[in-house]
Scaffold this active site. Sequence first.
Site, PDB file in Angstrom:
ATOM      1  N   ARG A 118      -7.511  -1.200  11.525  1.00  0.00           N
ATOM      2  CA  ARG A 118      -6.244  -0.621  10.893  1.00  0.00           C
ATOM      3  C   ARG A 118      -6.427   0.643   9.961  1.00  0.00           C
ATOM      4  O   ARG A 118      -7.556   0.959   9.424  1.00  0.00           O
ATOM      5  CB  ARG A 118      -5.271  -1.461  10.446  1.00  0.00           C
ATOM      6  CG  ARG A 118      -6.113  -2.572   9.360  1.00  0.00           C
ATOM      7  CD  ARG A 118      -5.089  -3.528   8.862  1.00  0.00           C
ATOM      8  NE  ARG A 118      -5.497  -4.354   8.008  1.00  0.00           N
ATOM      9  CZ  ARG A 118      -5.977  -5.746   8.480  1.00  0.00           C
ATOM     10  NH1 ARG A 118      -6.171  -5.959   9.551  1.00  0.00           N
ATOM     11  NH2 ARG A 118      -6.718  -6.644   7.497  1.00  0.00           N
ATOM     12  N   ASP A 119      -5.227   1.161   9.385  1.00  0.00           N
ATOM     13  CA  ASP A 119      -5.129   2.004   8.188  1.00  0.00           C
ATOM     14  C   ASP A 119      -5.739   3.513   8.538  1.00  0.00           C
ATOM     15  O   ASP A 119      -6.768   3.735   7.684  1.00  0.00           O
ATOM     16  CB  ASP A 119      -5.680   1.350   6.962  1.00  0.00           C
ATOM     17  CG  ASP A 119      -5.135  -0.040   6.938  1.00  0.00           C
ATOM     18  OD1 ASP A 119      -4.192  -0.274   7.368  1.00  0.00           O
ATOM     19  OD2 ASP A 119      -6.061  -0.869   6.247  1.00  0.00           O
ATOM     20  N   TRP A 134       5.674 -10.502   1.529  1.00  0.00           N
ATOM     21  CA  TRP A 134       5.713  -9.671   2.588  1.00  0.00           C
ATOM     22  C   TRP A 134       5.878 -10.208   3.711  1.00  0.00           C
ATOM     23  O   TRP A 134       6.147 -11.239   3.985  1.00  0.00           O
ATOM     24  CB  TRP A 134       3.815  -9.722   2.734  1.00  0.00           C
ATOM     25  CG  TRP A 134       3.097  -8.990   3.676  1.00  0.00           C
ATOM     26  CD1 TRP A 134       2.663  -7.838   3.257  1.00  0.00           C
ATOM     27  CD2 TRP A 134       3.078  -9.166   4.865  1.00  0.00           C
ATOM     28  NE1 TRP A 134       2.003  -6.998   4.309  1.00  0.00           N
ATOM     29  CE2 TRP A 134       2.307  -8.031   5.557  1.00  0.00           C
ATOM     30  CE3 TRP A 134       3.186 -10.169   5.825  1.00  0.00           C
ATOM     31  CZ2 TRP A 134       1.868  -7.775   6.727  1.00  0.00           C
ATOM     32  CZ3 TRP A 134       2.869 -10.093   7.164  1.00  0.00           C
ATOM     33  CH2 TRP A 134       2.126  -8.766   7.565  1.00  0.00           C
ATOM     34  N   GLU A 144     -10.483  -2.596   4.566  1.00  0.00           N
ATOM     35  CA  GLU A 144      -9.097  -1.882   4.701  1.00  0.00           C
ATOM     36  C   GLU A 144      -8.884  -0.770   3.934  1.00  0.00           C
ATOM     37  O   GLU A 144      -9.581  -0.339   2.815  1.00  0.00           O
ATOM     38  CB  GLU A 144      -8.274  -3.013   3.897  1.00  0.00           C
ATOM     39  CG  GLU A 144      -8.224  -4.420   4.727  1.00  0.00           C
ATOM     40  CD  GLU A 144      -6.959  -5.332   4.206  1.00  0.00           C
ATOM     41  OE1 GLU A 144      -6.043  -5.552   4.973  1.00  0.00           O
ATOM     42  OE2 GLU A 144      -6.789  -5.734   2.948  1.00  0.00           O
ATOM     43  N   ASP A 186       0.794  -1.249   0.071  1.00  0.00           N
ATOM     44  CA  ASP A 186      -0.035  -0.001   0.048  1.00  0.00           C
ATOM     45  C   ASP A 186       0.697   1.184   0.264  1.00  0.00           C
ATOM     46  O   ASP A 186       1.750   1.502   0.747  1.00  0.00           O
ATOM     47  CB  ASP A 186      -0.777   0.066   1.331  1.00  0.00           C
ATOM     48  CG  ASP A 186      -1.472  -1.392   1.552  1.00  0.00           C
ATOM     49  OD1 ASP A 186      -1.544  -2.137   0.869  1.00  0.00           O
ATOM     50  OD2 ASP A 186      -2.231  -1.367   2.668  1.00  0.00           O
TER      51      ASP A 186
HETATM   52  C1  FRU Z   1      -3.690  -3.569   2.828  1.00  0.00           C
HETATM   53  C2  FRU Z   1      -3.178  -4.155   4.032  1.00  0.00           C
HETATM   54  C3  FRU Z   1      -3.471  -3.109   4.911  1.00  0.00           C
HETATM   55  C4  FRU Z   1      -2.476  -3.191   6.114  1.00  0.00           C
HETATM   56  C5  FRU Z   1      -1.395  -3.384   5.192  1.00  0.00           C
HETATM   57  C6  FRU Z   1      -0.261  -4.289   5.590  1.00  0.00           C
HETATM   58  O1  FRU Z   1      -3.067  -4.365   1.523  1.00  0.00           O
HETATM   59  O2  FRU Z   1      -3.523  -5.381   4.409  1.00  0.00           O
HETATM   60  O3  FRU Z   1      -4.989  -3.133   5.861  1.00  0.00           O
HETATM   61  O4  FRU Z   1      -2.365  -2.021   6.787  1.00  0.00           O
HETATM   62  O5  FRU Z   1      -1.721  -3.890   3.814  1.00  0.00           O
HETATM   63  O6  FRU Z   1       0.818  -4.435   4.854  1.00  0.00           O
END
Ligand code: FRU
Length: 428
Positions: free
Chosen positions: A150-151, A39, A203, A15
Amino acid sequence: MNTIHLKAPKGWINDPNGFIYYKGKYHLFYQHFPYASRWGRMHWGHAVSDDLINWKHLDIALFPTKTDDSDGCFSGSAVEDNGKMHLFYTGVHYTDIDPENVNCSLNDSFISAQLHISSNDGFEFDNFNEKKTIIPPLTNREIGDNIHTRDPKVWKGKDGNWYMILGSTVNHVGRVLFYRSSDLLNWKYMNYASCDNMGWMWECPDYFETDSRGVIIFSPMDEKKGNQSVCTLADFRESDCHMDINKNLTYLDYGLDLYAPQSTTDKNGRRIVVAWLRMPEPMKNNAIGLFSMPRVCEVRNNHIYFRPYPEISEKFTIKTDMPDMKKPFMVKAELAEHKSISIGGYIIRRENGKIITDRRAVIKGHEELLNICETPELKDGFSLEIYVDENIIEVYVNNGEYVITNAVYDLNDEISTDENTEIYVLEE
Ligand code: FRU
């Protein structure tokens, strides 16, 4: 330096985060695992640009230092206040670690808090002394989840307060939470909003006004439809943070490769959006992940448009018949019914009043992906502006009425077009 599309310098990126025009430069942070093309424990990578065309990668801005972000600095946003850059992000703490890969938790065993860090210049971030937890892991399960919240995206309201939208879930139904603050550090939970049948967790929510209309963008996680980014009109009332979300949702991009978009305003006050291109395998530099071009988001006749960023479009001035396939170029085309063009093996055709793309020849070995994409039925013409780069093709239809963006690999040297097509490369 990168051109047009910001690409992972190494390892993995996802992101876009903290996108902001600050003290004369665009800053774009991003989810980053620098050690491998997969990841893992998240850092915030950092790039800057003067013009949104040429990007310079800088050192990693955020990395785990606190108990609350010991296992990752997840996505978030930036605002400017009194000359300082303020970043908001989700800190993740694993409660059960994968013994075979300590960069991941086992079965989503983690808790999430919301953190803040500020910087005087947007370049130096004191990860050891400046981080503060502003919203601890949630304890009231009727409000939101302690794992999947989150986010944070923060903006300044018309009343002078700061507002935050967060993605969350309750009883396996996705929702957004709203918080309010007068000083960016003390936050109060205000309200939530949701709508039916839109995934179990939302998200990367983003809310903004453009053309005097409220727009919400979010990325619902959905077991059946997959995780896709959607947008719709929304009305937000500051007094009690009540939001009405219009049920008429559309995809941000009909290629369904883009995810987790984030917006900001450019130096001219236009609302611009960038998004992460999900890629099934690394690029030639062995890194994985890149971002779309910034797109201008506008609302006309109740429709949300994402048009190419004009300052980028206008740099494609040199007409050619034979572009170098390794460098960015732009194709302008007007497609008649049943006609198609092919760009390096990527096919774009018009059928039944829709634009259809087919990337099967340029993403070999990935039959599991959605490789044939289509726009909804079009009413206002079939004019295309197509931006081609080594690993990404963005097809803007009718100046952003719909967009199809796809990851591509190994484009060949052939371009088959017709008399209504023009190809442009960048001016020097
Ligand atoms: C979306 C996500 C977000 C999170 C991040 C983790 O792609 O899953 O919700 O903050 O990526 O990398």
